[in-house]
Scaffold this active site. Structure first.
Site, PDB file in Angstrom:
ATOM      1  N   THR A 128      81.507 -36.801-112.109  1.00  0.00           N
ATOM      2  CA  THR A 128      80.168 -36.755-112.723  1.00  0.00           C
ATOM      3  C   THR A 128      79.077 -36.919-111.682  1.00  0.00           C
ATOM      4  OG1 THR A 128      80.929 -37.603-114.828  1.00  0.00           O
ATOM      5  CG2 THR A 128      78.630 -37.994-114.311  1.00  0.00           C
ATOM      6  N   SER A 152      87.704 -35.477-112.256  1.00  0.00           N
ATOM      7  CA  SER A 152      88.890 -36.266-111.894  1.00  0.00           C
ATOM      8  C   SER A 152      90.021 -36.120-112.902  1.00  0.00           C
ATOM      9  CB  SER A 152      88.534 -37.733-111.675  1.00  0.00           C
ATOM     10  OG  SER A 152      88.339 -38.407-112.887  1.00  0.00           O
ATOM     11  N   THR A 173      85.014 -40.825-112.438  1.00  0.00           N
ATOM     12  CA  THR A 173      85.420 -42.172-112.864  1.00  0.00           C
ATOM     13  C   THR A 173      86.686 -42.175-113.719  1.00  0.00           C
ATOM     14  OG1 THR A 173      84.014 -42.075-114.832  1.00  0.00           O
ATOM     15  CG2 THR A 173      83.041 -43.021-112.835  1.00  0.00           C
TER      16      THR A 173
HETATM   17  N1  ASP Z   1      84.898 -36.507-116.226  1.00  0.00           N
HETATM   18  C1  ASP Z   1      84.291 -37.162-115.100  1.00  0.00           C
HETATM   19  C2  ASP Z   1      85.323 -37.305-114.007  1.00  0.00           C
HETATM   20  O1  ASP Z   1      86.146 -38.170-114.081  1.00  0.00           O
HETATM   21  C3  ASP Z   1      83.751 -38.483-115.502  1.00  0.00           C
HETATM   22  C4  ASP Z   1      83.027 -39.251-114.433  1.00  0.00           C
HETATM   23  O2  ASP Z   1      83.062 -38.962-113.259  1.00  0.00           O
HETATM   24  O3  ASP Z   1      82.349 -40.248-114.807  1.00  0.00           O
HETATM   25  O4  ASP Z   1      85.335 -36.518-113.107  1.00  0.00           O
END
Ligand code: ASP
Length: 331
Positions: free
Chosen positions: A15, A56, A87
């Site tokens: 993100t 991710s 995350t």
């Molecule tokens: N979907 C995103 C990821 O894990 C969520 C984030 O980065 O907060 O790449």
């Protein structure tokens, strides 16, 4: 001559690096970090290298290997490394990389954000600042920084899907906190280094994480055996109980007889599993399962994947789980 610490930012997507696309947020390239890095250059010499641009959810063990390799190859010539990452699976990556880089001789700090950097209200700038401060603080190890808290990578769990305080250090105090006194590091929570740094990326993806539910069919264990899994981490009830009235114990015995490594943790997030307390746990211990104690599921999974990938036999794996390698378990 510059007195500034030289910090490397390795970007992987998430993100923090995302832009709105036709079908939702998508990670873009490391150019999105430019504005923030310009600000941070007041304090640090910064080099940015892009490793990948992935949400991710799309990061697998092959990417963990690339990230560990990227850290290993770049560790000389920098005072610290920050890895930006989505995350959602950052807890898994930070744990896996911890095992792949035993005794790492540079500070490595994972971070990300819940709102993209391009959003005016993003938590990304704050998280990057905490991560850079920890990367420059001179403590070697694999850490994760989020919401002004720093924790061991192998203790980090994502506990909130959208709140800014998305990560907690589970069953271990935070390694560092940001306050009006700056970054305060708890020296007792730093990883203990026991040998030379090494890069050991071989890892098995044949490990299954199974959350027990009341009435779950024991056939699931036979199915996993038939699918060729070499390891199973069971998230058992409470202190580590399993239904012993049905066929469950017999199914787990068949797995162990086949040479499958079975680790038992608790599906409770906090405190330690202890199979010795109740009959429903003692029966498991008698079978010869490995106790996961107070490890997070992320750490238990990645430690088992790594141990199998390293070619260890069942006894060596049991011995490894009785040891604290990097702060992941209280033994
Ligand atoms: N979907 C995103 C990821 O894990 C969520 C984030 O980065 O907060 O790449």
């Amino acid at each position: 001559m510059s007195q500034k610490k030289h910090i490397l930012l390795l970007t992987t997507g998430g993100t923090i690096a995302s832009m709105p696309g036709g079908d939702g947020l998508q990670p873009s390239d490391s150019g999105v970090f430019q504005r923030e890095m310009e600000q941070l250059r007041t304090y640090y010499d910064i080099t940015v290298r892009e490793l990948m641009t992935l949400d991710s959810s799309n990061i697998r063990p092959a990417e963990w290997q690339l990230i560990a390799q990227g850290i290993w190859e770049n560790r000389q010539g920098f005072d610290g490394i920050v890895v930006s990452h989505g995350t959602d699976t950052m807890g898994y990556t930070a744990s896996a990389v911890t095992f792949m880089l035993p005794n790492i001789d540079i500070p490595v700090v994972f971070t990300g954000s819940q709102l993209p950097l391009i959003d005016m209200l993003s938590d990304g700038p704050d998280n990057l600042r905490t991560a850079f401060a920890m990367a420059a603080a001179g403590h070697n190890g694999i850490f994760l920084a989020f919401d002004r808290k720093v924790m061991l990578g192998c203790r980090a769990v994502k506990v909130r899907a959208s709140g800014f305080s998305a990560f907690e250090s589970i069953n271990a105090r935070y390694t560092a906190l940001v306050s009006n006194a700056g970054l305060s590091v708890d020296e007792m929570m730093l990883p203990v280094h026991t040998g030379q740094p090494a890069l050991r990326t071989d890892i098995s993806d044949e490990v299954f994480l199974l959350k027990l539910t009341p009435g779950i069919s024991p056939k699931i264990f036979d199915a996993l055996m038939e699918m060729g899994y070499k390891g199973i981490v069971i998230e058992a009830f409470g202190l580590g109980g399993i239904n012993i009235l049905g066929e469950g114990l017999g199914a787990i015995r068949r797995c162990l007889d086949k040479g499958i490594n079975v680790v038992v943790t608790s599906q409770c997030l906090y405190d330690s599993a202890n199979l010795g307390v109740y009959q429903v746990g003692v029966k498991l211990l008698e079978l010869g399962v490995i106790q996961g104690r107070d490890m997070t599921s992320e750490a238990a999974m990645t430690k088992l994947m790594w141990a199998i990938g390293q070619g260890l036999d069942n006894q060596q794996i049991a011995d490894l789980f009785a040891q604290n390698l990097a702060g992941e378990v209280t033994v």
